[in-house]
Write a protein that holds these residues in place. Structure first.
Motif, PDB file in Angstrom:
ATOM      1  N   UNK A   1       0.959  -1.094   0.100  1.00 24.23           N
ATOM      2  CA  UNK A   1      -0.061  -0.009   0.059  1.00 24.23           C
ATOM      3  C   UNK A   1       0.889   1.326   0.084  1.00 24.23           C
ATOM      4  N   UNK A   2       2.039   1.037  -0.187  1.00 20.80           N
ATOM      5  CA  UNK A   2       3.141   2.251  -0.020  1.00 20.80           C
ATOM      6  C   UNK A   2       3.356   2.809  -1.417  1.00 20.80           C
ATOM      7  N   UNK A   3       3.998   3.997  -1.221  1.00 20.66           N
ATOM      8  CA  UNK A   3       4.543   4.695  -2.631  1.00 20.66           C
ATOM      9  C   UNK A   3       5.944   4.583  -2.609  1.00 20.66           C
ATOM     10  N   UNK A   4       6.432   3.884  -3.800  1.00 18.74           N
ATOM     11  CA  UNK A   4       7.967   3.381  -3.795  1.00 18.74           C
ATOM     12  C   UNK A   4       8.899   4.573  -4.092  1.00 18.74           C
ATOM     13  N   UNK A   5       7.881   5.801  -4.648  1.00 15.72           N
ATOM     14  CA  UNK A   5       8.823   7.005  -5.242  1.00 15.72           C
ATOM     15  C   UNK A   5       8.981   7.872  -3.843  1.00 15.72           C
ATOM     16  N   UNK A   6       8.398   7.632  -2.790  1.00 15.74           N
ATOM     17  CA  UNK A   6       8.250   8.742  -1.723  1.00 15.74           C
ATOM     18  C   UNK A   6       9.703   8.908  -1.126  1.00 15.74           C
ATOM     19  N   UNK A   7      10.277   7.947  -0.798  1.00 16.52           N
ATOM     20  CA  UNK A   7      11.869   8.220  -0.298  1.00 16.52           C
ATOM     21  C   UNK A   7      12.867   7.576  -1.237  1.00 16.52           C
ATOM     22  N   UNK A   8      13.988   8.249  -1.336  1.00 12.68           N
ATOM     23  CA  UNK A   8      14.999   7.808  -1.957  1.00 12.68           C
ATOM     24  C   UNK A   8      16.074   7.285  -1.416  1.00 12.68           C
ATOM     25  N   UNK A   9      16.331   6.164  -1.821  1.00 10.88           N
ATOM     26  CA  UNK A   9      17.400   5.162  -1.304  1.00 10.88           C
ATOM     27  C   UNK A   9      18.505   4.789  -2.085  1.00 10.88           C
ATOM     28  N   UNK A  10      19.767   4.756  -1.740  1.00 13.91           N
ATOM     29  CA  UNK A  10      20.992   4.398  -2.897  1.00 13.91           C
ATOM     30  C   UNK A  10      20.879   2.970  -3.469  1.00 13.91           C
ATOM     31  N   UNK A  11      21.219   2.909  -4.535  1.00 13.64           N
ATOM     32  CA  UNK A  11      21.229   1.681  -5.324  1.00 13.64           C
ATOM     33  C   UNK A  11      22.715   1.472  -5.488  1.00 13.64           C
ATOM     34  N   UNK A  12      23.479   0.898  -4.463  1.00 15.72           N
ATOM     35  CA  UNK A  12      24.825   0.667  -4.505  1.00 15.72           C
ATOM     36  C   UNK A  12      25.281  -0.025  -5.797  1.00 15.72           C
ATOM     37  N   UNK A  13      26.615   0.182  -6.243  1.00 17.89           N
ATOM     38  CA  UNK A  13      27.190  -0.432  -7.375  1.00 17.89           C
ATOM     39  C   UNK A  13      26.425  -0.724  -8.488  1.00 17.89           C
ATOM     40  N   UNK A  14      25.097  -0.183  -8.676  1.00 18.08           N
ATOM     41  CA  UNK A  14      24.300  -0.445  -9.867  1.00 18.08           C
ATOM     42  C   UNK A  14      24.941  -0.007 -11.133  1.00 18.08           C
ATOM     43  N   UNK A  15      25.586   1.130 -10.990  1.00 17.81           N
ATOM     44  CA  UNK A  15      26.174   1.703 -12.507  1.00 17.81           C
ATOM     45  C   UNK A  15      27.750   1.167 -12.819  1.00 17.81           C
ATOM     46  N   UNK A  16      28.032   0.206 -11.727  1.00 23.11           N
ATOM     47  CA  UNK A  16      29.169  -0.262 -12.077  1.00 23.11           C
ATOM     48  C   UNK A  16      29.263  -1.698 -13.002  1.00 23.11           C
ATOM     49  N   UNK A  17      30.186  -1.721 -13.947  1.00 15.17           N
ATOM     50  CA  UNK A  17      30.018  -2.738 -14.802  1.00 15.17           C
ATOM     51  C   UNK A  17      30.873  -4.070 -14.234  1.00 15.17           C
ATOM     52  N   UNK A  18      30.066  -4.621 -13.006  1.00 12.21           N
ATOM     53  CA  UNK A  18      30.463  -5.809 -12.527  1.00 12.21           C
ATOM     54  C   UNK A  18      29.332  -6.260 -12.010  1.00 12.21           C
ATOM     55  N   UNK A  19      29.514  -7.486 -11.492  1.00 11.21           N
ATOM     56  CA  UNK A  19      28.060  -8.189 -10.763  1.00 11.21           C
ATOM     57  C   UNK A  19      28.327  -8.514  -9.322  1.00 11.21           C
ATOM     58  N   UNK A  20      28.936  -7.344  -8.930  1.00 12.99           N
ATOM     59  CA  UNK A  20      28.833  -7.120  -7.294  1.00 12.99           C
ATOM     60  C   UNK A  20      27.757  -6.306  -6.780  1.00 12.99           C
TER      61      UNK A  20
END
Ligand code: KG4
Ligand code: ZN
Length: 355
Positions: free
Chosen positions: A197-216
Motif C-alpha cells: 500500500x506504499x508509494x515506492x517513489x516517496x523516499x529515495x534510497x541508494x542503489x549501490x554499485x548499480x552503475x558499475x560494470x561488474x556483478x557485485x
C-alpha cells in the motif's frame, strides 16, 4: 541404481525432510519451522536452532514414512546437507543420517546447501512441473537471509560464482530494515506486505554499485541510509509513512537484484535465468520478473516450498551424485563454509579492468 532417498536439511533454522526420486519427483516433504522460537530474539539463535532440530528430526522422518505408507525398506539411501551452515544445526542432521545409513547398510551423501538451491528448478511434484525446455546452462540468482550471489550454472556439478554481495545479503537487509521500522521478524515478508500500500517513489534510497560494470552487490550502504532516515523522522511521520518507507526500500533492493541479474544474463549471452532463496518470495521481485518474461527471458522461480530452505533440493542434488557412484564416508564432518572445489570463482569485471 538409487531410486529413492530420504533427504535431511538442518543447516539453519528449518528442520526439513523429504522423500525424492532420481527424476527429482518429490514424493513428500515435511518441514518444521522454528520461526516462533527465534522471534523473541529478532534473529536465529544457533543454540536454540540445534536443540529444536534434535527434537523435531526423528519424529519428522517417522511421520513422512508413515504418511506415505513406506518403511526404510522402500528407501535406497540418504542425502543430507553437511555444508555450509551453522555447525550445531548441521551436526544434528548429519549425525542422524550417518546413524541411519550405518545401521541400515544404505549409502549416504553430504550435499552443499547452495548447490541444492541452484538445482531446485528441476524439482517436480503432483502440483508442479518445470517447463520441458528448461535445462542447463543458466544464470542463477540465489537470494536469502545468508546469501546474495549470482552463478553461472553451466552443467550439473559445474558452477561458477560470477557475482556476490560485498557485505550483507539481501534478505538480511530486509530483516534489519524491518526491525528499524518496528515490523518484527522474519522481516522480508512483513516489509513486502506493508509495501503493497506504499508509494515506492516517496523516499529515495541508494542503489549501490548499480552503475558499475561488474556483478557485485552491496546492501550495507542502503541499510545505513535507511537507519539515518528513520532516526531523523518523528514517531508520527514514521507511523504514517511506514508503507511508503517499505515500498521505497523494497524498490531499491529489487532494482539492484534485477539490474545485476539482467547484466549477468547479457554477459553470458543467455535468456535463461533462475531466482531462488527466500527473497524470491518477494512480490515486487516477482512482478519485475513478469516484465523480464515480456522481453523474451525464460525466468524460473521454483515454487516457494523449494525456494526457501528445504530437504527436497538436497535430495535431488544428492541422488545425482549417488547415481554417479559417489558416496560419503562415516568420517564426513559438518563445515560452516563450502569446500573450495564446490564452486569456481570468476567475479566478472569488464575486460579493461581485468588484471
Ligand atoms: O532461504 P531462506 O528461507 O533462508 C535462508 O536465509 O537461508 O530465506 C530467508 C530470507 C529472510 O531474510 C527473509 O526475510 C527473506 O528470505 N524473505 C523475504 C520475503 N520472504 C522471505 N524477503 C523479501 N520479501 C519476501 N516476501
Ligand atoms: Zn538457503
Amino acid at each position: 541404481m538409487i531410486n529413492k532417498v530420504i533427504s535431511v536439511e538442518t543447516s539453519c533454522d528449518d528442520t526439513s525432510v523429504a522423500i525424492v526420486d532420481h527424476r527429482g519427483f518429490v514424493i513428500d516433504q515435511l518441514t518444521a519451522s522454528q520461526d516462533l522460537q527465534h522471534t523473541p530474539y529478532g534473529g536465529v539463535v544457533p543454540e536454540i536452532a540445534s536443540r529444536n532440530h534434535s527434537i523435531a528430526l526423528l519424529p519428522l522422518i517417522d511421520s513422512i514414512l508413515k504418511k506415505n505408507n513406506m518403511t526404510f525398506e522402500n528407501i535406497d539411501g540418504f542425502t543430507v546437507t553437511n555444508r555450509p551452515g551453522l555447525i550445531g544445526s548441521l551436526i544434528v542432521g548429519l549425525m542422524t543420517v550417518k546413524a541411519l545409513s550405518e545401521s541400515l547398510g544404505k549409502p549416504f551423501i553430504g550435499v552443499n546447501h547452495l548447490e541444492g538451491h541452484l538445482l531446485a528448478p528441476f524439482l517436480k511434484d503432483d502440483q508442479y512441473t518445470p517447463s520441458d525446455d528448461f535445462d542447463y546452462p543458466f544464470i542463477a540468482l540465489a537470494v536469502s537471509g545468508g546469501h546474495s550471489s549470482l552463478y553461472w550454472v553451466k552443467a550439473f556439478s559445474d558452477y561458477t560464482i560470477i557475482g556476490t554481495t560485498k557485505d550483507d545479503a539481501a534478505g538480511e537487509a530486509f530483516d534489519k530494515f524491518a526491525k528499524m521500522v518496528g515490523l518484527g521478524y522474519p522481516g522480508g515478508v512483513l516489509v513486502d506486505r506493508k509495501a503493497q500500500t506504499g508509494n515506492a517513489q516517496k523516499y529515495s534510497f541508494p542503489r549501490s554499485l548499480i552503475g558499475e560494470k561488474n556483478l557485485m552487490m552491496s546492501f550495507s550502504g542502503l541499510k545505513s541510509s535507511a537507519h539515518r532516515l528513520i532516526t531523523s523522522l518523528d514517531a508520527a511521520t514514521l507511523e504514517k509513512d511506514k508503507a511508503d518507507l517499505c515500498a521505497s526500500f523494497q524498490e531499491a533492493v529489487v532494482d539492484v537484484l534485477m539490474h545485476k541479474l539482467v547484466y549477468a544474463a547479457q554477459i553470458y549471452k543467455t535468456k535463461k535465468v533462475v531466482i531462488t532463496g527466500g527473497v524470491s518470495a518477494n512480490s515486487r521481485l516477482r512482478q519485475r520478473c513478469e516484465d523480464l518474461k515480456l522481453q523474451g527471458y525464460q525466468v524460473v522461480i521454483p515454487p516457494l516450498r523449494y525456494c526457501t530452505d528445504n530437504a527436497a533440493m538436497i535430495g535431488y542434488t544428492g541422488i545425482q551424485y549417488l547415481n554417479r557412484d559417489e558416496k560419503s564416508e562415516l568420517n564426513l564432518g559438518p563445515m560452516s563454509n563450502s569446500k573450495e572445489s564446490d564452486f569456481k570463482i570468476d567475479l566478472y569485471q569488464e575486460p579493461e579492468k581485468r588484471k
